[in-house]
Write a protein that holds these residues in place. Structure first.
Motif, PDB file in Angstrom:
ATOM      1  N   ARG A 321       0.519  -7.615  31.999  1.00  0.00           N
ATOM      2  CA  ARG A 321      -0.581  -6.709  32.339  1.00  0.00           C
ATOM      3  C   ARG A 321      -0.064  -5.288  32.507  1.00  0.00           C
ATOM      4  N   GLU A 322      -0.811  -4.327  31.949  1.00  0.00           N
ATOM      5  CA  GLU A 322      -0.543  -2.906  32.130  1.00  0.00           C
ATOM      6  C   GLU A 322      -1.823  -2.240  32.618  1.00  0.00           C
ATOM      7  N   ARG A 323      -1.741  -1.599  33.763  1.00  0.00           N
ATOM      8  CA  ARG A 323      -2.906  -0.934  34.360  1.00  0.00           C
ATOM      9  C   ARG A 323      -2.544   0.518  34.621  1.00  0.00           C
ATOM     10  N   ARG A 324      -3.375   1.441  34.125  1.00  0.00           N
ATOM     11  CA  ARG A 324      -3.145   2.865  34.302  1.00  0.00           C
ATOM     12  C   ARG A 324      -4.396   3.512  34.882  1.00  0.00           C
ATOM     13  N   ARG A 325      -4.174   4.420  35.849  1.00  0.00           N
ATOM     14  CA  ARG A 325      -5.280   5.121  36.493  1.00  0.00           C
ATOM     15  C   ARG A 325      -5.075   6.628  36.372  1.00  0.00           C
ATOM     16  N   ASP A 326      -6.158   7.322  36.135  1.00  0.00           N
ATOM     17  CA  ASP A 326      -6.188   8.788  36.216  1.00  0.00           C
ATOM     18  C   ASP A 326      -7.449   9.119  37.003  1.00  0.00           C
ATOM     19  N   THR A 327      -7.304   9.226  38.333  1.00  0.00           N
ATOM     20  CA  THR A 327      -8.475   9.280  39.198  1.00  0.00           C
ATOM     21  C   THR A 327      -8.269  10.236  40.367  1.00  0.00           C
ATOM     22  N   TYR A 328      -9.410  10.644  40.937  1.00  0.00           N
ATOM     23  CA  TYR A 328      -9.370  11.288  42.245  1.00  0.00           C
ATOM     24  C   TYR A 328      -8.765  10.299  43.223  1.00  0.00           C
TER      25      TYR A 328
END
Length: 768
Positions: A321-328
């Motif tokens: 699994r690869e999870r990426r976030r670009d978030t406040y």
């Protein structure tokens, strides 16, 4: 009935058939007409052999693939509303955490630390849990069934099943059959957006009747319905693409080979936070370029070989699994606001780009008996190797240049300062070996005894490199940390079963479970050392905790097979409970083994086929999950949680009920109408004396449609009453308030998640 017999006899006589044929045909039709309406038998494999659900002395809730369609189950949250004692911290797709009977995971901020999970999750017998609080979604299309095993399952399922297990099973390919199905659905949220999903499956015979391949896949969506503070409407939209393949071969009568691969790629527009009035479905937070990408591959290979009275199985599992976030980011904004609020008068807004990588291999060898005599056994060995990597965040904020930092992001600032940034920021390398044995012995025709034990050992190497961060607008290098977390556990089970009749069974059992410890946040420990040297000593890591549950229950079938009633009462002892406590100087939380706890309650389920056209079900549970000892909860304020404090995310009680009525329409077509109602009682969002109280809400769903032999058209409305309710919450505002920093009106750092609003689905399904 007499008239039918007379007309049939006349027809046979006119046809010139002999009297023996007339008698035989008349008796056959009579028997068919008098065949009673009964519930369909439910088969489960909780003990690794096919058994009738009513014959298994354990608390189990099972759903077929058709059940999931009829109930409108499209998420983990939906599943919990039809499963007594199963609860979820419902925070959106791929970001949920399960608990059963109040045995829960105390999630750390933003799910970035690898805290262990209390509910084991499996796809085709391969474990698919991710460390932390963001479990992957399993798509319901073309599933064969789902099983929820309540209570500790440590003996057969090992570490990570201290509260229970959730098992998904993909559809077996059909040998010698060419066919398939597809479905298309339109989804509309009246106060939000609309979108569509489409799925298909095909069954392909191979090598005559000895092998087959089943391929399925499609698009899954949830339209957005939350408007963000920077003017973006319906910001939390969600889309996933899924492809699944299952290969089945039976080259001989004794050998069975099954291979499965499941690939999933999803995108979500934002974390789905709500602030202010939840009925407005608005957030005063900016979303910027918010996006969460989640990609996973699950594969398994199961080889069964039938011996005389035995089945030898090899189960190999792979999970990536690869999870990426670009978030406040709530947490970084909160930390930086310790400076911006007192000195500049405004809250900081920080954005983070981070993620996790998880890779796991597992191998199990299992031997299951199918003897004719009174003794049966299940024995096996299990091996797992995993690597968890927490990707170092690159945080950006418009505040950074205002305080003289050379850039507006970590990467720019540390490059300008000549400080290297290492990746990943946190790594777990774990290796597990366990062995188990369970014996079942029939003492007599009515009495049986079960005894089992599992030895489990696991070692996890935890490494956090020396990494630079900016906390409270000050550059700081986190110290390097190397720790080894070990667990050695013996997990016993003992059960007795008594069946006074073929339709009634009583059981009592003791079962146990355990879950690993791990490392606390190096960032939290560094802040503690920065303000109060020596304050983090002894808090670098925390140990495993254990559960032991005593259960008594009954399973009954009555009303000539039309109805079942199952009930279980339980008491669970929670030892060395992993809890989050607040620490000085800022009140940040760390996990410690601090207290004993317990959970006492019951669950009950009733199902009935009232007539050929009407079926009903009712289920519910009560759980009192609480601390058994006083707990120093906040080292900053000296706050003590007294014995009897409720554990979080565990409703006092919940109830669900539903009914479906089916009647002929035209030709071979029938129409149906169904409805389901669920009630969730009150529960707390965290372990604290002033924790937010959630729950006490109802969800009403309704369905209407037509069903033919090969097709169906369905209209399903979820949350028909458009109930607005907070279902999960992470309270961060207290951290500021403990330092005497007041928040401006309308500003919050709390993570608030709400029940999805009324959603309308129109679906068409066709089978060929």
């Amino acid at each position: 009935m007499i008239a039918i017999r007379q007309r049939l006899a006349q027809a046979v006589k006119m046809a010139g058939l002999p009297m023996a044929a007339a008698v035989s045909l008349t008796q056959g039709v009579t028997a068919l007409a008098e065949e009673p309406v009964v519930l369909e038998e439910v088969t489960v494999t909780a003990r690794f052999r096919d058994e009738n659900l009513q014959d298994v002395p354990a608390s189990i809730r099972a759903f077929s693939g058709d059940d999931l369609d009829r109930l409108g189950v499209s998420s983990l949250g939906d599943l919990t509303r039809f499963t007594p004692s199963l609860n979820v911290q419902e925070r959106g797709p791929n970001r949920n955490e399960l608990n059963i009977r109040g045995i829960t995971n105390f999630l750390t901020t933003q799910d970035l630390l690898p805290s262990a999970r209390p509910v084991g999750v499996y796809l085709d017998e391969a474990p698919i849990n991710t460390l932390g609080g963001a479990q992957v979604e399993v798509r319901n299309f073309d599933l064969q069934r789902v099983e929820v095993l309540r209570g500790p399952q440590g003996t057969l399922y090992g570490e990570g099943s201290s509260a229970g297990a959730l098992r998904y099973f993909t559809h077996d390919p059909e040998l010698g059959v060419l066919g398939g199905k597809f479905e298309v659905e339109g989804i509309y949220v009246p106060d939000g957006d609309e979108d569509f999903g489409v799925r298909a499956a095909v069954n392909i015979p191979l090598l005559g009747d000895t092998a087959a391949l089943r391929l399925s896949g499609g698009r899954y969506v949830m339209p957005g319905y939350i408007d963000s503070g920077d003017g973006k409407e319906d910001s939390n939209d969600y889309e996933a693409l899924n492809i699944r393949g299952v290969f089945l071969a039976r080259p001989t009568e004794r050998l069975n080979i099954r291979l499965m691969a499941n690939y999933d790629d999803s995108e979500q527009g934002s974390l789905g936070l709500v602030t202010g009035d939840i009925e407005d479905l608005e957030a005063n937070l900016p979303t910027g370029n918010d996006q969460i990408d989640d990609e996973s591959l699950i594969a398994s290979a199961k080889i069964d070989y039938e011996l005389d009275g035995l089945t030898l199985s090899s189960i190999t599992g792979y999970f990536d699994r690869e999870r990426r976030r670009d978030t406040y980011d709530q947490v970084f904004s909160l930390v930086n606001s310790f400076v911006t609020l007192p000195f500049f008068g405004y809250p900081d807004q920080s954005f983070a780009q981070d993620g996790l990588d998880y890779e796991q291999w597992s191998q199990e060898l299992r031997l299951v008996s199918q003897f004719e005599g009174p003794l049966q056994f299940t024995a096996g060995v299990f091996y797992r190797d995993f690597t968890y990597e927490n990707i170092v965040p690159d945080v950006s904020s418009a505040t950074f240049p205002l305080v003289g930092l050379p850039g507006d992001s970590y990467s720019e600032i540390f490059t300008a300062l000549g400080i290297p940034v290492q990746e990943p920021s946190l790594t777990n390398d774990g290796e597990q070996i366990s062995a188990y044995l369970e014996l079942d012995y029939a003492l007599s025709e009515r009495w049986s005894l079960t005894a089992g034990v599992r030895y489990h050992t696991e070692e996890i190497e935890v490494f956090a490199p020396a990494n630079p961060v900016i906390l409270s607008l000050a550059p700081l290098v986190l110290p390097e940390v190397r720790e080894k977390v070990e667990i050695d556990a013996v997990l016993p089970k003992l059960a007795v079963q008594y069946a006074p009749t073929d339709d009634l069974m009583f059981f009592a059992q003791y079962a146990s479970g355990a879950r690993n410890g791990n490392l606390n946040s190096t960032a939290t420990l560094a802040v503690m050392e920065l303000f109060v040297p020596g304050s983090s000593e002894g808090l670098e890591s925390y140990d495993d905790d254990k559960t032991g549950a005593w259960e008594i229950g009954l399973k009954s079938t009555f009303w000539d097979g039309r109805a079942t009633f199952n009930a279980t009462a339980f008491y669970t002892d929670y030892e060395d409970l992993q809890v989050i406590v607040a620490t000085p100087p800022l009140g940040f939380g760390v996990l410690v083994n601090a207290s004993e706890a317990s959970s006492t309650g019951f669950e009950a389920e009733f199902t009935a086929q009232v007539s050929e056209r009407l079926n009903v079900f009712v289920g519910g549970n009560y759980a009192d999950a609480q601390l058994e000892e006083d707990l120093l909860f906040n080292q900053l304020t000296g706050e003590v949680l007294p014995s009897g404090t409720d554990l979080p995310n565990s409703p006092d009680y919940s109830v669900s009920a539903g009914a479906e009525y089916v009647a002929p329409a035209f030709g071979n077509t029938s129409w149906y109408i169904n409805g389901t109602w669920s009630y969730t009682g009150e529960y707390t969002a965290s372990l604290s004396t002033d924790a937010s109280t959630l729950g006490d809400f109802s969800v009403l769903n309704a369905g209407l449609g037509l069903r033919g032999d090969t097709w169906s058209a369905d209209l399903l409305v979820t949350n028909l009453a458009d109930e607005s309710q907070v279902v999960a919450r992470n309270d961060f505002n207290d951290t500021l308030e403990n330092q005497g920093i007041a928040l401006p009106p309308g500003v919050t750092f709390d993570e608030i998640f709400v029940l999805p609003p009324r959603t309308i689905r129109l679906a068409f399904r066709y089978t060929f």
